[in-house]
Write an enzyme that holds these catalytic residues in place. Structure first.
Site, mmCIF file in Angstrom:
data_model
loop_
_atom_site.group_PDB
_atom_site.id
_atom_site.type_symbol
_atom_site.label_atom_id
_atom_site.label_comp_id
_atom_site.label_asym_id
_atom_site.label_seq_id
_atom_site.Cartn_x
_atom_site.Cartn_y
_atom_site.Cartn_z
ATOM 1 N N GLU A 130 -13.338 -10.328 -2.447
ATOM 2 C CA GLU A 130 -13.563 -8.879 -2.522
ATOM 3 C C GLU A 130 -14.868 -8.503 -3.195
ATOM 4 O O GLU A 130 -15.061 -8.714 -4.398
ATOM 5 C CB GLU A 130 -12.397 -8.208 -3.255
ATOM 6 C CG GLU A 130 -12.502 -6.689 -3.264
ATOM 7 C CD GLU A 130 -11.233 -6.016 -3.764
ATOM 8 O OE1 GLU A 130 -11.201 -4.784 -3.790
ATOM 9 O OE2 GLU A 130 -10.280 -6.735 -4.130
ATOM 10 N N LYS A 168 0.527 4.068 -8.620
ATOM 11 C CA LYS A 168 0.352 2.633 -8.339
ATOM 12 C C LYS A 168 -0.020 1.908 -9.610
ATOM 13 O O LYS A 168 -0.703 2.470 -10.484
ATOM 14 C CB LYS A 168 -0.747 2.412 -7.289
ATOM 15 C CG LYS A 168 -1.059 0.936 -7.029
ATOM 16 C CD LYS A 168 -2.199 0.725 -6.058
ATOM 17 C CE LYS A 168 -2.504 -0.763 -5.911
ATOM 18 N NZ LYS A 168 -3.584 -1.040 -4.952
#
Length: 401
Positions: free
Chosen positions: A204, A154
């Site tokens: 977040e 990723k």
């Protein structure tokens, strides 16, 4: 310096209207630092001491700064506030303010629902995309090809918008708009260099520590919101069942658990993610909680540094993902995807992932947005995702793509 810190709680707090929004309204750029969390709002005035840049470990330097501030002022709980950049080699922008005012969470103040007055001196923004959408899509496609060849798992690729106006932007008004758009998130405005301000509203939490308890809330896997209720619900349901997004999320959660477990006596990681919504996006979310094995020697910043950067903002393996980012992104991230937050002398604090943000300097704003790219990613979808993420800030400044 008043720095009372309340434990996170789900019990609604009785708040005098205007208590929290007063700090938002009193924020002034350059000299002030505002950090608003779902539990408390902080406004730091002035600079008592600034963190020096050196080769010593960041956590040790911060603790020395706080201990020295406690000796100089007699304040039991001095606080450090500010931002830490994405690059480990770049200097942090952390200070102990001369004075810190606190208030309950913005979301608990009824006045947060009132609209921000329209400024008659609205900016006429010129917008430049870096890289252009087609170049960003090509970069995503190149990364996907390398992942399908087995090079890495990723990578998070970002792009920027450069907004230029005839005059300097009205940062206090932008901050109030960001806070009112998502009052349950993390709103911040802190200087990062002379004449430069980091401003944003992140959904977040990287990590929070209160005594022996820690909380982390990784977000990975996203879908844009829709103004149509039925379509909005459909998108949320589809995100919860998306194999691509669930895989992306699982990679991040596993990395968070692996980083935090050595510090913990116990750690709890739910088996499946839930959903978190902002005004612009749906996100897959997992709340990780734990009890520290040695809270006397583990601060919030210790935990944050062990986590940073998570695969949610960098990729995996981390070192290779950093290299791919440097090769693929035609700009320096600066504070973007670093962390912003606070910590007191006892080690309690909140550190937030620096996303949904911009850096303001002179008459220019630099906005950032990124997307997590995995082998199943579509270049068109990831480009659209960054466009949706830009909306949080574009709406606050009165600009559009």
């Amino acid at each position: 310096m008043t720095t009372t810190v309340h434990e996170p709680t789900t019990t609604p707090e009785l708040v005098t209207p205007g208590t929290a929004t007063a700090l938002l309204d009193e924020y002034r750029p350059a000299t002030d630092r505002l950090i608003a969390t779902p539990y408390q709002t902080f406004l730091g005035h002035g600079t008592l001491a600034e963190l020096p840049h050196s080769n010593a470990p960041l956590t040790a330097r911060v603790q020395d700064l706080l201990d020295e501030a406690r000796r100089r002022t007699g304040e039991r709980q001095p606080m450090v506030l500010g931002a830490i950049p994405f690059s480990p080699d770049a200097p942090p922008a952390l200070v102990v303010p001369e004075h810190v005012r606190t208030a309950p969470a913005l979301k608990s103040d009824p006045l947060i629902a009132l609209p921000v007055p329209v400024n008659g001196n609205a900016a006429d923004w010129q917008v430049r995309e870096i890289p252009a959408p087609e170049e960003y899509s090509a970069a995503v496609a190149a990364v996907v090809a390398r992942m399908r060849a087995g090079e890495f798992d990723k990578v998070v690729l970002a792009r920027t918008l450069e907004l230029t106006a005839p005059h300097a932007p009205d940062l206090p008004t932008m901050l109030r708009r960001l806070a009112r758009r998502d009052p349950s998130g993390y709103t911040f405005a802190v200087p990062t260099a002379p004449g430069r301000t980091l401003i944003g509203a992140s959904p977040e939490l990287l990590v929070a520590r209160r005594g022996p308890k820690l909380t982390a809330n990784p977000l990975a896997g996203s879908a844009p919101r829709s103004a149509d209720l039925a379509e909005d619900v459909r998108r949320a349901a589809a995100l919860l069942e998306s194999p691509k997004d669930l895989h992306e999320h699982a990679v991040v959660v596993a990395a968070v658990r692996e980083a935090l477990a050595p510090f913990c006596r116990t750690i709890d990681v739910p088996e499946r993610p839930t959903l978190v919504r902002t005004a612009a996006m749906w996100h897959l979310s997992t709340t990780v909680t734990g009890e520290l094995a040695d809270p006397g020697s583990t601060t919030a910043l210790d935990l944050a540094c062990a986590l940073h950067p998570t695969p949610a903002v960098c990729g995996t393996p981390t070192d290779l993902a950093r290299q791919v980012i440097a090769e693929s992104e035609p700009f320096d991230r600066g504070a973007y995807t670093g962390m912003v937050g606070w910590q007191n002398a006892d080690g309690d604090g909140d550190w937030v992932v620096t996303i949904r943000c911009a850096e303001a300097e002179g008459n220019r704003l630099r906005l950032f947005a990124g997307a997590g790219v995995v082998a199943a990613s579509s270049p068109e979808a990831e480009t659209a995702e960054t466009g949706a993420k830009f909306r949080t800030f574009l709406n606050a400044v009165g600009a559009a793509l």
